[in-house]
Scaffold this active site. Sequence first.
Site, PDB file in Angstrom:
ATOM      1  CD  GLU A   3      -3.021  -1.076   0.375  1.00 20.44           C
ATOM      2  OE1 GLU A   3      -3.301   0.039  -0.099  1.00 20.44           O
ATOM      3  OE2 GLU A   3      -3.658  -2.104   0.093  1.00 20.44           O
ATOM      4  CB  CYS A  13      -1.572   7.393   1.235  1.00 21.98           C
ATOM      5  SG  CYS A  13      -3.052   6.624   1.927  1.00 21.98           S
TER       6      CYS A  13
HETATM    7  P1  NAD Z   1       8.159   4.889   4.869  1.00 22.58           P
HETATM    8  O1  NAD Z   1       8.161   4.094   3.627  1.00 22.58           O
HETATM    9  O2  NAD Z   1       9.305   5.773   5.148  1.00 22.58           O
HETATM   10  O3  NAD Z   1       8.034   3.922   6.159  1.00 22.58           O
HETATM   11  C1  NAD Z   1       6.999   2.976   6.275  1.00 22.58           C
HETATM   12  C2  NAD Z   1       7.448   1.874   7.205  1.00 22.58           C
HETATM   13  O4  NAD Z   1       8.555   1.202   6.627  1.00 22.58           O
HETATM   14  C3  NAD Z   1       7.902   2.364   8.587  1.00 22.58           C
HETATM   15  O5  NAD Z   1       7.420   1.479   9.577  1.00 22.58           O
HETATM   16  C4  NAD Z   1       9.422   2.274   8.487  1.00 22.58           C
HETATM   17  O6  NAD Z   1      10.043   1.996   9.717  1.00 22.58           O
HETATM   18  C5  NAD Z   1       9.607   1.089   7.555  1.00 22.58           C
HETATM   19  N1  NAD Z   1      10.886   1.114   6.840  1.00 22.58           N
HETATM   20  C6  NAD Z   1      11.684   2.185   6.599  1.00 22.58           C
HETATM   21  N2  NAD Z   1      12.778   1.785   5.898  1.00 22.58           N
HETATM   22  C7  NAD Z   1      12.641   0.452   5.693  1.00 22.58           C
HETATM   23  C8  NAD Z   1      13.445  -0.533   5.045  1.00 22.58           C
HETATM   24  N3  NAD Z   1      14.589  -0.232   4.455  1.00 22.58           N
HETATM   25  N4  NAD Z   1      13.000  -1.801   5.018  1.00 22.58           N
HETATM   26  C9  NAD Z   1      11.821  -2.119   5.595  1.00 22.58           C
HETATM   27  N5  NAD Z   1      11.026  -1.234   6.229  1.00 22.58           N
HETATM   28  C10 NAD Z   1      11.437   0.031   6.283  1.00 22.58           C
HETATM   29  O7  NAD Z   1       6.768   5.691   4.877  1.00 22.58           O
HETATM   30  P2  NAD Z   1       6.264   6.760   5.928  1.00 22.58           P
HETATM   31  O8  NAD Z   1       7.117   7.986   5.796  1.00 22.58           O
HETATM   32  O9  NAD Z   1       6.098   6.148   7.264  1.00 22.58           O
HETATM   33  O10 NAD Z   1       4.800   7.049   5.364  1.00 22.58           O
HETATM   34  C11 NAD Z   1       4.552   7.920   4.328  1.00 22.58           C
HETATM   35  C12 NAD Z   1       4.363   7.186   3.007  1.00 22.58           C
HETATM   36  O11 NAD Z   1       3.429   6.147   3.156  1.00 22.58           O
HETATM   37  C13 NAD Z   1       3.798   8.100   1.918  1.00 22.58           C
HETATM   38  O12 NAD Z   1       4.441   7.815   0.714  1.00 22.58           O
HETATM   39  C14 NAD Z   1       2.346   7.690   1.851  1.00 22.58           C
HETATM   40  O13 NAD Z   1       1.715   7.950   0.633  1.00 22.58           O
HETATM   41  C15 NAD Z   1       2.439   6.234   2.128  1.00 22.58           C
HETATM   42  N6  NAD Z   1       1.169   5.745   2.650  1.00 22.58           N
HETATM   43  C16 NAD Z   1       0.437   4.913   1.873  1.00 22.58           C
HETATM   44  C17 NAD Z   1      -0.810   4.482   2.340  1.00 22.58           C
HETATM   45  C18 NAD Z   1      -1.683   3.572   1.535  1.00 22.58           C
HETATM   46  O14 NAD Z   1      -2.636   3.037   2.094  1.00 22.58           O
HETATM   47  N7  NAD Z   1      -1.433   3.374   0.263  1.00 22.58           N
HETATM   48  C19 NAD Z   1      -1.267   4.893   3.591  1.00 22.58           C
HETATM   49  C20 NAD Z   1      -0.463   5.744   4.342  1.00 22.58           C
HETATM   50  C21 NAD Z   1       0.767   6.152   3.861  1.00 22.58           C
END
Ligand code: NAD
Length: 489
Positions: A224, A258
């Site tokens: 997602e 998002c």
């Molecule tokens: P992010 O991708 O930075 O982090 C998401 C999760 O991934 C966190 O728990 C983080 O600790 C983990 N993570 C970070 N680096 C990682 C790695 N190398 N390997 C595995 N896991 C890792 O996202 P964010 O800043 O927390 O959230 C914002 C983003 O999420 C935006 O792009 C937004 O559009 C998206 N988002 C999508 C939805 C959806 O339903 N499609 C909903 C909410 C947010």
Amino acid sequence: MNGNFQSPSSKAEAQASPEAVFARLQRGFASGRTRPLQWRAEKLRRLEERLRAREAELHAALAEDLAKPEFESFLSEFAILCEELRDARRELPSWMAARRVATPLKLWPARCEWTYEPKGAVCIIGPWNYPIQLALAPLIAAIAAGNTACVKMSEFAPASARFVRSLVEEVFAADEVVVVEGDGPWTSRLLDRPWAHVFFTGSTAVGRIVAQVCARHLTPTTLELGGKSPCIVDATADLEVSARRAVWGRFFNAGQTCVAPDYVAVHESVADEFTRRMQEEIRSRGDDPANSARLIHHRHGERLQSLLQSLSPGAEVLTGGGPYSASEPRRWQPTLVRWPRAALKPSESHPLLRDEIFGPIFPILTWSTREELRAILDLNPDPLACYVFSRDREFVRWLREGAPGVGGQETLSFGFGGGVLNDVMAQFGSPELPFGGRGASGMGDYHGEFGFMEFSQRRTWVERRTWGDIALRYPPYGEAWKRWKAWLS
Ligand code: NAD
């Protein structure tokens, strides 16, 4: 600086290792306890009961992490979870029921059916923007499907992580659901186990990394991801309502959503009027920063500021443009930026037009022909959402289905995760609707039964009888089978 921002890995070190978490959840699943309907229904009932009892703590945690106004945390976190829980509890027996299908003649005598089976120990990774809802909604689906689960909370929403952990500990045994925290490297280690399914919500960039790590174990993955969702306004739109709804959606949770409309693409003939109405709408919200959530981190504000400092020539900041005051750099004013048409060539596209903004900035682009609109949409294919404000059914069909335009205009091939006519973000509001993206905005979907299906394996079961064993199928085949060709094909 948010103190918790600095120490996610030290927190992670204090908890069980990824390997130990995985082993524990696998043992929990192997016990068979999580399979029966009774266990699933009872856990969902108890989760709903504890969530409702602790609603005030949920709002307090979100206020601490993101300063969410209570109405926003109620609407977009608490209420969504209650609805998902209610729906799952009510529908679970029918979701779990075996589906019997007709038996083709060549399999007679037999009974053919398929069932949804739990996958095993699954891993859910959540982001910080709706930290409680986006951790617990997939968990509800995973539990409804009879799995054990690890929930990895974002390191940037520590109060929400504490809340979710303590809620889960009230409801589940330690080998049923485990809530962990950790940064990127720690999470990579967590993912590097043969999970039965990984459900990731976050950015497209990290989604790619997650998919690569999961590929090592051929782990099925739901992604997602982020979106750069257009808000398309044509000349027939109800401008007053459209402007109000677009502004509401863009600045909800300080733009950190998002499915927020990321930019406006408005028809030139109504662009001035629409812009004026959006400005009025922002003015009518007043100056009280408490009406809006906070940016998650001051670095996020610095990123937004640098986007505004490098605007293309002719682009103009119409309202806002930065924090309400220097003493609170994470409280941003709603910001509108009008983009000049001349600067819209794909080769010159600015990061504000190319990357997901994820903050309270709303660029306004204009178009006068469908070709120009197509060029705008082509800058960011496969968004998570598409919002259209229009009363012109033919135009809407052209956008939605790629139907040929009037007067032989070319068809449009524009894919998106979900769409809404005359509003924004409404596609998230029903457990009856699948929610997910495509391409860069993700794969797989969930909510309601779709989440249950995502966390289940569809398993076929054919029961044959031992009587009526036809010799025809066994060698030597001879010629007799040719008489049965019409029946067999
Ligand atoms: P992010 O991708 O930075 O982090 C998401 C999760 O991934 C966190 O728990 C983080 O600790 C983990 N993570 C970070 N680096 C990682 C790695 N190398 N390997 C595995 N896991 C890792 O996202 P964010 O800043 O927390 O959230 C914002 C983003 O999420 C935006 O792009 C937004 O559009 C998206 N988002 C999508 C939805 C959806 O339903 N499609 C909903 C909410 C947010």
